[in-house]
Design an enzyme around this catalytic site. Structure first.
Site, short mmCIF file in Angstrom:
data_model
loop_
_atom_site.label_atom_id
_atom_site.label_comp_id
_atom_site.label_asym_id
_atom_site.label_seq_id
_atom_site.Cartn_x
_atom_site.Cartn_y
_atom_site.Cartn_z
N CYS A 80 36.33 45.77 31.81
CA CYS A 80 36.49 46.12 33.24
C CYS A 80 37.27 47.54 33.68
O CYS A 80 36.61 48.43 33.34
CB CYS A 80 37.12 44.93 33.96
SG CYS A 80 36.61 44.57 35.97
N HIS A 172 35.77 39.82 32.04
CA HIS A 172 37.09 39.39 31.37
C HIS A 172 36.90 38.53 30.40
O HIS A 172 37.06 37.16 31.14
CB HIS A 172 37.85 39.08 32.33
CG HIS A 172 38.34 40.27 33.39
ND1 HIS A 172 39.53 40.85 33.50
CD2 HIS A 172 37.66 40.69 34.69
CE1 HIS A 172 39.31 41.89 34.20
NE2 HIS A 172 38.48 41.66 35.13
N GLU A 174 39.25 37.55 28.41
CA GLU A 174 40.50 37.08 28.25
C GLU A 174 40.83 35.92 29.12
O GLU A 174 41.95 35.25 29.19
CB GLU A 174 41.50 38.19 28.26
CG GLU A 174 41.81 38.73 29.45
CD GLU A 174 40.76 39.83 30.20
OE1 GLU A 174 39.61 39.54 29.56
OE2 GLU A 174 40.97 40.21 31.14
N1 GLN Z 1 37.18 47.49 40.45
C1 GLN Z 1 38.27 47.79 39.45
C2 GLN Z 1 38.31 49.33 39.39
O1 GLN Z 1 37.38 50.03 39.52
C3 GLN Z 1 37.99 47.05 38.37
C4 GLN Z 1 38.39 45.74 38.49
C5 GLN Z 1 38.79 44.97 37.39
O2 GLN Z 1 39.26 45.50 36.47
N2 GLN Z 1 38.94 43.74 37.58
O3 GLN Z 1 38.99 49.92 38.65
#
Ligand code: GLN
Length: 191
Positions: A80, A172, A174
Site C-alpha cells: 500500500c 494488506h 498482513e
Molecule cells: N492512501 C495512503 C497513501 O497514499 C495509503 C493507504 C494505506 O497504506 N493503507 O499513502
C-alpha cells in the site's frame, strides 16, 4: 531464506508485518533509524501514509541509503503506502519516494464509496487458491516498465507487481491470517 527482515517502523501498520514474518520462523526487526538497517538482508515497507513516511525517511537521512541497498539487490516488499514509496512516478505528486520500481501509481484510486474493501484475489504466483486481500484507501498501478511483472489485478488494474528484487502490493496481506505472500517474499531472499 533471509536471516533477518527489517520492517520500516516510522509510521503505519508495521507490527502486523513483523508478526507475519515471525510466524514463518524468520527474525524481524523494526527499523526506525539508519543504524537499524545494519545486518538486515531484506526490508518490508508497510502501509500507512506515504507522504508522512517519505518525509520521515528524508528527515532521518534514510531515503538515499535505503534506495542504494535496494539498487544493490536487497529484496524489498512494499504494501500500500510502501508500494507508493517504491514507485518511480506518483500521479500528481512530487512527494519524497524511493523511486526504484519502474511503475506509475495512482493514490487512493478506488474512490470514496469503496475506500476500503476485502476481496479474494487470483494470484497464480502465490498458489492456486485465491489470496484474501484487504484494500484500505489503496493505490493502483497505472503503468509499468518492461521489467515489471503484474502478479494480480482488480478490474483490469494492477494491484501486485514484481521487478527482480522488488515486490509491491496495493493491498494488506498482513491483516489476514494468510502468510503465503510473506512466504513468497522470503522465497525472493535466496538461501
Ligand atoms: N492512501 C495512503 C497513501 O497514499 C495509503 C493507504 C494505506 O497504506 N493503507 O499513502
Amino acid at each position: 531464506m533471509a536471516r533477518c527482515v527489517g520492517v520500516l517502523a516510522l509510521q503505519g501498520a508495521f507490527r502486523e508485518h513483523v508478526a507475519a514474518v515471525s510466524r514463518l520462523g524468520v527474525a524481524a526487526r523494526e527499523v526506525r533509524q539508519l543504524k537499524d538497517m545494519d545486518g538486515i538482508d531484506a526490508m518490508i515497507i508497510p502501509g500507512g501514509e506515504s507522504t508522512t513516511m517519505g518525509k520521515l525517511l528524508n528527515e532521518w537521512q534514510m531515503l538515499q541509503p535505503l534506495r542504494e541497498r535496494i539498487e544493490q539487490g536487497m529484496p524489498v516488499y512494499g504494501s500500500c503506502a510502501g508500494l507508493i514509496l517504491l514507485c518511480r512516478v506518483i500521479e500528481n505528486s512530487d512527494q519524497p519516494r524511493l523511486g526504484v520500481l519502474d511503475a506509475t501509481v495512482r493514490r487512493n484510486a478506488f474512490g470514496r464509496q469503496v475506500d476500503s474493501f476485502e476481496t479474494d484475489l487470483a494470484m497464480p504466483a502465490i498458489g492456486p487458491e485465491p489470496v484474501p486481500a484487504v484494500f484500505i484507501r489503496a493505490p493502483v498501478i497505472t503503468g509499468v516498465g518492461p521489467g515489471v511483472k503484474v502478479l494480480a489485478e482488480v478490474k483490469g488494474q494492477a494491484v501486485a507487481v514484481r521487478q527482480n528484487n522488488i515486490l509491491a502490493t496495493s493491498f494488506h496481506p498482513e491483516l489476514t491470517p494468510d502468510t503465503r505472500l510473506h512466504g513468497y517474499f522470503l522465497g525472493m531472499c535466496g538461501s
